[in-house]
Design an enzyme around this catalytic site. Structure first.
Site, PDB file in Angstrom:
ATOM      1  N   HIS A  87     -88.502 -21.958  49.970  1.00 49.07           N
ATOM      2  CA  HIS A  87     -88.583 -22.371  51.378  1.00 49.07           C
ATOM      3  C   HIS A  87     -89.878 -21.843  52.010  1.00 49.07           C
ATOM      4  O   HIS A  87     -90.554 -22.551  52.755  1.00 49.07           O
ATOM      5  CB  HIS A  87     -87.405 -21.802  52.183  1.00 49.07           C
ATOM      6  CG  HIS A  87     -86.055 -22.266  51.734  1.00 49.07           C
ATOM      7  ND1 HIS A  87     -85.052 -21.409  51.355  1.00 49.07           N
ATOM      8  CD2 HIS A  87     -85.520 -23.508  51.617  1.00 49.07           C
ATOM      9  CE1 HIS A  87     -83.971 -22.087  51.037  1.00 49.07           C
ATOM     10  NE2 HIS A  87     -84.226 -23.366  51.178  1.00 49.07           N
ATOM     11  N   GLN A  89     -73.007 -33.871  52.365  1.00 52.47           N
ATOM     12  CA  GLN A  89     -73.708 -34.017  51.091  1.00 52.47           C
ATOM     13  C   GLN A  89     -73.063 -33.220  49.964  1.00 52.47           C
ATOM     14  O   GLN A  89     -73.536 -33.226  48.835  1.00 52.47           O
ATOM     15  CB  GLN A  89     -75.181 -33.658  51.225  1.00 52.47           C
ATOM     16  CG  GLN A  89     -75.486 -32.183  51.354  1.00 52.47           C
ATOM     17  CD  GLN A  89     -76.944 -31.971  51.672  1.00 52.47           C
ATOM     18  OE1 GLN A  89     -77.441 -32.312  52.739  1.00 52.47           O
ATOM     19  NE2 GLN A  89     -77.677 -31.400  50.728  1.00 52.47           N
ATOM     20  N   LYS A 148     -88.487 -29.248  43.560  1.00 49.69           N
ATOM     21  CA  LYS A 148     -87.293 -28.711  42.897  1.00 49.69           C
ATOM     22  C   LYS A 148     -86.142 -29.739  42.967  1.00 49.69           C
ATOM     23  O   LYS A 148     -85.369 -29.885  42.032  1.00 49.69           O
ATOM     24  CB  LYS A 148     -86.907 -27.408  43.602  1.00 49.69           C
ATOM     25  CG  LYS A 148     -85.454 -27.061  43.633  1.00 49.69           C
ATOM     26  CD  LYS A 148     -85.112 -26.131  42.521  1.00 49.69           C
ATOM     27  CE  LYS A 148     -83.687 -25.664  42.492  1.00 49.69           C
ATOM     28  NZ  LYS A 148     -82.768 -26.201  43.421  1.00 49.69           N
ATOM     29  N   GLN A 198     -84.439 -36.169  45.470  1.00 49.37           N
ATOM     30  CA  GLN A 198     -84.300 -36.066  46.927  1.00 49.37           C
ATOM     31  C   GLN A 198     -85.644 -36.337  47.606  1.00 49.37           C
ATOM     32  O   GLN A 198     -85.733 -37.159  48.532  1.00 49.37           O
ATOM     33  CB  GLN A 198     -83.790 -34.665  47.277  1.00 49.37           C
ATOM     34  CG  GLN A 198     -83.885 -34.299  48.735  1.00 49.37           C
ATOM     35  CD  GLN A 198     -83.258 -32.948  49.009  1.00 49.37           C
ATOM     36  OE1 GLN A 198     -82.063 -32.766  48.823  1.00 49.37           O
ATOM     37  NE2 GLN A 198     -84.037 -31.987  49.455  1.00 49.37           N
ATOM     38  N   SER A 244     -83.570 -20.714  44.241  1.00 47.72           N
ATOM     39  CA  SER A 244     -82.530 -21.568  44.824  1.00 47.72           C
ATOM     40  C   SER A 244     -81.564 -20.681  45.601  1.00 47.72           C
ATOM     41  O   SER A 244     -81.282 -19.550  45.179  1.00 47.72           O
ATOM     42  CB  SER A 244     -81.769 -22.285  43.693  1.00 47.72           C
ATOM     43  OG  SER A 244     -80.575 -22.841  44.186  1.00 47.72           O
ATOM     44  N   ARG A 256     -78.516 -21.058  45.766  1.00 44.99           N
ATOM     45  CA  ARG A 256     -77.318 -20.862  44.932  1.00 44.99           C
ATOM     46  C   ARG A 256     -77.471 -19.705  43.944  1.00 44.99           C
ATOM     47  O   ARG A 256     -76.474 -19.213  43.434  1.00 44.99           O
ATOM     48  CB  ARG A 256     -76.957 -22.158  44.185  1.00 44.99           C
ATOM     49  CG  ARG A 256     -76.371 -23.217  45.088  1.00 44.99           C
ATOM     50  CD  ARG A 256     -75.898 -24.413  44.284  1.00 44.99           C
ATOM     51  NE  ARG A 256     -75.255 -25.405  45.120  1.00 44.99           N
ATOM     52  CZ  ARG A 256     -75.899 -26.370  45.784  1.00 44.99           C
ATOM     53  NH1 ARG A 256     -77.210 -26.455  45.693  1.00 44.99           N
ATOM     54  NH2 ARG A 256     -75.236 -27.239  46.524  1.00 44.99           N
TER      55      ARG A 256
END
Ligand code: AMP
Length: 256
Positions: free
Chosen positions: A36, A60, A148, A152, A184, A186
């Protein structure tokens, strides 16, 4: 950094405070990391004003557990963003973003049938819907997206062209940890052991370019494979490690 959680308040600020300034926009779901930050730094260089949003978009997520467990590190995020020099942080509320529930959505007919689209039914619809809403709210000059999430990025680029949005979509290369694992949000959900396995995934993904070889190496390391495929000279993979879904992609030279 001004923090705004009401769309009306943002609209007033957009009109009264920004004048003819160029505006760079980085939509995120929080859990701010180096990936980011790279997008934000590019926007800070390119534009007069940089706007970041944090909104964990429920439409999403095809997996309710993934939504429920999505990292929330707001306090730390605020510190990082204000230190970087972000001008505005938008924290829109779900009720304002979806005033009619999910009555209106953006449909897509090609990418939804492959890779992430195929594995996560409804994901791209939800993603495109929130991105269009946020672009219409922010009205940026440029918006920044990471490679990444390559499908998208491409979909957003095409949607903006197809719907005649006057916004430059700017891609940024994937930022990785020193062991090659793509940054990420996650990754925060990985246990110590799972984090080690994630590094093995990243390593295998970079060592070989043959999807079948990669799959068998991943299987041998007890890593659950969703897909490994080459599409348009790009290698894509998705795996699940201890319940955490990780994706990656990179350019490859196809063997002739
Ligand atoms: P997210 O918060 O995961 O929705 O991501 C927000 C933006 O950051 C998206 O454009 C992502 O593609 C981008 N992004 C996420 N991870 C990375 C990374 N490791 N390198 C570059 N961009 C990234």
């Amino acid at each position: 950094m001004k923090i705004i959680d009401s769309i009306d308040e943002w609209k007033i600020a957009r009109k009264n405070e920004l004048g003819d300034s160029t505006v760079g926009f980085i939509p995120t779901m929080g859990g701010i990391h180096q990936g980011h930050c790279a997008l934000i730094q590019k926007s800070l260089q390119d534009n007069d004003i940089t706007v970041v949003s944090i909104f964990v978009n429920p439409t999403q997520f095809n997996d309710p557990n993934d939504f429920k467990n999505y990292p929330n590190t707001l306090t730390q995020d605020l510190e990082i963003l204000s230190e970087l020099g972000v001008d505005y942080l938008l924290l829109p509320k779900q009720a304002e973003i979806y005033p009619n529930g999910y009555q209106f959505k953006i449909g897509e007919n090609i990418e939804q049938h492959r890779l992430e689209g195929k594995s996560r039914p409804g994901h791209f619809e939800g993603m495109l819907t929130i991105v269009l809403k946020l672009l219409n709210i922010v009205i940026p000059t440029c918006a920044y997206f990471g490679e990444k999430d390559y499908q998208q990025y491409q979909l957003i680029q095409k949607m903006c062209q197809d719907l005649f949005l006057d916004i430059k979509i700017i891609p940024c290369t994937t930022i990785r940890e020193s062991d090659l694992l793509a940054c990420s949000s996650r990754n925060l959900n990985l246990s110590k052991n799972a984090r080690k396995k994630a590094a093995i995934f990243a390593n295998i993904f970079h060592k070989d370019s043959d999807p079948d070889n990669i799959k068998s190496l991943l299987n041998r390391n007890n890593i659950e494979v969703d897909y490994v495929e080459i599409v348009d000279k790009r290698l894509f993979a998705a795996v699940k490690i201890d319940g955490v879904r990780l994706i990656d992609n990179r350019e490859v030279c196809e063997l002739s």
